[in-house]
Write an enzyme that holds these catalytic residues in place. Structure first.
Site, PDB file in Angstrom:
ATOM      1  CG  HIS A   1      -6.470   0.800   1.950  1.00 19.95           C
ATOM      2  ND1 HIS A   1      -5.612   1.394   1.046  1.00 19.95           N
ATOM      3  CD2 HIS A   1      -5.678   0.192   2.874  1.00 19.95           C
ATOM      4  CE1 HIS A   1      -4.355   1.158   1.417  1.00 19.95           C
ATOM      5  NE2 HIS A   1      -4.375   0.433   2.522  1.00 19.95           N
TER       6      HIS A   1
ATOM      7  CB  CYS B   1      -0.980  -0.045   1.158  1.00 13.12           C
ATOM      8  SG  CYS B   1      -1.946  -1.567   1.094  1.00 13.12           S
TER       9      CYS B   1
ATOM     10  CG  HIS C   1      -1.752   4.446   5.310  1.00 12.16           C
ATOM     11  ND1 HIS C   1      -1.790   4.357   3.944  1.00 12.16           N
ATOM     12  CD2 HIS C   1      -1.833   3.167   5.772  1.00 12.16           C
ATOM     13  CE1 HIS C   1      -1.881   3.073   3.582  1.00 12.16           C
ATOM     14  NE2 HIS C   1      -1.913   2.341   4.674  1.00 12.16           N
TER      15      HIS C   1
END
Lengths: 275, 393
Positions: free
Chosen positions: B322, B161, B288
């Protein structure tokens, strides 16, 4: 392609190698120097000694392969792995986990293993290595399909030149199980690691300058046909002409390594004394 | 590092196609997340699916690249005049002087997952399955380079990620060393079975809409997105600047962040140092913020240690989901929108703020001058990247 850059100049401090008939960098010298013909016996992956027992059992072939060559290069360079930045490059990542997950996901009520999922990421080898050595330095994991070694070498050399810190470059590829192996046939495992540093030290083997070159020649076939076959079919083995030149300890200008179609790397290599 | 001009950028996510749709959704505090419809999966979760991906058609010469991920990439490339901006850069610098560095975690893996469901009686994959152009991790960058007619150096960064944040660093390094004059960077990740079932097996998938910074947060909602930026050595009309890049590793655990956020702290400090800035110079932090209990707690702690608690911050994953390997690129685009429009977007879906988290987490949009933004991206394998962006003015 224009090559209006000065080239990326680094020092090679240590090498790791593992592939069919190439058990370690040290054990492969006679073959790489052309004193002995390459015999393609199946790669044996050693258990990753750096990992705790539980992790060692879980480690897939990609992690074992990457760890083995990384360890050899770091040991030769006599550097502290706990502070080392890394670049991992692979065409294929962790193939056995990918296959197992795809098999599980093709069933009517899929149940996937959390461990397999966690370790299916392309940067699984990098993660395992940084955990094992406790390094918080940066790590990049790359892929450029058949050009993955060239991509890793550019990224690693560029970082060394800009950051002024050593970097461990690990290039590795493992074959897929069937049926993916038929779609992407890789005959065996192959890994190569280079410890690159910005300045010459007592451990330096050679100075290496990397240039990007477009529309230039492709890599020349190697003298040993068996080694050349590896070079052409396993992306990480694109490193072989460089490894042969290093083992032979000869200065070379304009050694070509394949990268992307239409783009190659031109390397200048200056060994330190006789090896 | 020397600031790098961002001459064009675009983002396509569950919030819509392109910057205008994205900005409108952010202004309206509207989420693109919805209960999963993708492939009628029987998973109790919400996803951020991009409308129209299945209907997107690749140009005929690029037909071999056909898969959901490259369709999403193609949809994304066509927004906001991005194709034209790249064509101008190609004309200005030469096709071989423009690199293509994209981040993805799963690339066209869905294509392989579906092929495994169509295996022949002898176990082989169907004849129409093409490994290189679809499943391979590099396929999205190979596709983009060909679609954009670029011949510079190219690769995919796949560090889970943090992938599409790290490509900004790669491009900046090669530009500074003179190997290239411009680069297309960003990330594309699309919905697939591996990530949905995989995060479900790790019990990191929320059964309701994801709620970063909420005391009852249960985990993430997965989204898909394509985000691109054009970086150039010089630009007559920069949309913003890449001022700093910080990269680190946790060296701690494959899927859990260091509890005190040690690696995240190192990445943020490195990004500030690379930009030559102090913590007080940052006006807004795009976190994040995945909404898993451990990730948000570790990040809150890490940001607090670097910035204190006064800097406005939010996670935009409650809006986009996400987007995994595309998350860094998506949040870079949102950061640039924040700079251009003076909009610090709210973190959505918070019902009761987690009292243990101490940042100035935005529960509603805040407007005002935004000169510099820091964006965090952290991934499996302990990979961390922080980017600092500055306004064009």
């Amino acid at each position: 392609m224009s090559t209006n850059h000065k080239g990326l100049q680094v020092w090679i401090q240590g090498v790791g190698l593992l592939g069919p008939g190439l058990a370690t960098w040290a054990a492969s010298q006679a073959v790489l120097r052309g004193e002995q013909l390459h015999a393609s016996t199946a790669t044996v992956l050693p258990p990753p000694a750096r990992l705790p027992a539980a992790e060692r059992r879980r480690a897939g072939s990609a992690v074992k392969l990457a760890m083995a060559v990384a360890d050899e290069a770091v040991a030769a360079a006599q550097v502290d792995a706990g502070t080392l930045a890394t670049v991992f490059t692979s065409s294929s990542g962790e193939c056995s986990n990918c296959h197992s997950l795809c098999e599980a996901l093709a069933t009517p009520a899929p149940v996937v293993s959390p461990t397999r999922f966690t370790n299916s990421v392309h940067n699984a080898s990098s993660g395992a290595w940084h955990i094992a050595v406790g390094s918080r330095a940066s790590s990049t994991s790359l892929c450029a399909f058949n050009g993955s070694f060239g991509a890793g070498l550019i990224e690693a050399a560029a970082s060394v030149c800009l950051d002024g810190q050593p970097i461990l470059l690990v290039a590795s590829d493992s074959p897929y199980p069937e049926p993916l192996n038929s779609a992407r046939p890789l005959p065996d495992h192959f890994g190569a690691a280079l410890l690159l540093s910005p300045a010459r030290t007592a451990q330096s083997i050679a100075s290496l300058t990397v240039h990007l070159a477009g529309d230039g020649p492709q890599a020349a076939p190697m003298a040993d046909a068996s080694l050349d076959a590896l070079r052409r079919v396993i992306p990480a083995a694109a490193a072989l002409p460089l490894l042969v030149a290093l083992a032979q300890g000869r200065a070379q200008q304009g050694l070509v390594l394949d990268y992307l179609p239409g783009t190659s790397l031109r390397l200048d290599l200056e060994p330190v004394g006789a090896s | 590092m020397n600031p790098v001009a961002i001459s064009a950028y675009t983002v396509t996510s569950a919030l819509g196609l392109g910057l205008e749709a994205t900005l409108a959704a952010l202004r309206e505090m509207r989420s693109g997340l919805a209960p999963v419809k993708f492939l009628d999966l029987p998973l109790p979760t919400w996803v951020g699916e991009v409308a129209g991906v299945d209907a997107a058609h690749l140009p005929a010469p690029l037909a071999n690249f056909d898969c959901r991920n490259n369709r999403l990439a193609w949809l994304g490339l066509q927004q906001d005049g991005f194709l034209e901006a790249v064509a101008a850069a190609r004309a200005r610098w030469g096709a071989d002087r423009v690199g293509v560095f994209l981040g993805t975690s799963t690339s066209g893996l869905l294509q392989t997952e579906l092929a495994y469901r169509r295996r022949e009686a002898d176990g082989s994959l169907p004849a129409d399955f093409l490994y290189g152009p679809t499943q391979n991790t590099y396929s999205v960058a190979a596709f983009a380079a060909q679609a954009l007619d670029l011949q510079g150096p190219s690769w995919v960064v796949s560090t889970a990620c943090s992938s599409s944040a790290k490509v900004f660093g790669t491009a900046a390094r090669l530009m500074q060393l003179g190997l290239i004059d411009a680069a297309v960077v960003g990330g594309v990740d699309s919905l697939c079975l591996t990530t949905l079932y995989g995060f479900n097996s790790l019990e990191l998938l929320s059964d309701e809409i994801c709620r970063p910074w909420d005391g009852a947060r249960k985990g993430l909602s997965i989204g898909e997105a394509a985000a691109f930026a054009l970086l150039e050595r010089e630009s007559t009309h920069p949309q913003g600047w890449l001022l700093g890049v910080g990269e680190s590793n946790d060296g701690y655990h494959m899927s859990t962040p260091h509890p005190e956020g040690a690696g995240a702290i190192a990445a943020m400090r490195a990004a500030l140092a690379s930009a030559g800035l102090q913590p007080g110079d940052i006006d807004y932090i795009n976190l994040h913020g995945t909404a898993t209990p451990s990730n948000d707690a570790a990040e809150d702690n890490a940001v607090r240690q670097v910035f204190g608690t006064a800097t406005p911050a939010s996670s935009t994953k409650g809006a986009t989901g996400h987007t995994l390997g595309a998350a860094g690129g998506v949040e870079a685009a949102i950061s640039l929108l924040a700079l251009q429009h003076g909009l610090m977007p709210a973190g959505l879906n918070v019902q009761d703020r987690d009292p243990a988290l101490q940042l100035d987490y935005l529960l509603s949009n805040r407007e005002g001058p935004v000169k510099r933004v820091l964006s965090n991206s952290f991934g499996f394998g302990g990979s961390n990247a922080s980017l600092v962006f500055g306004s064009a003015a």
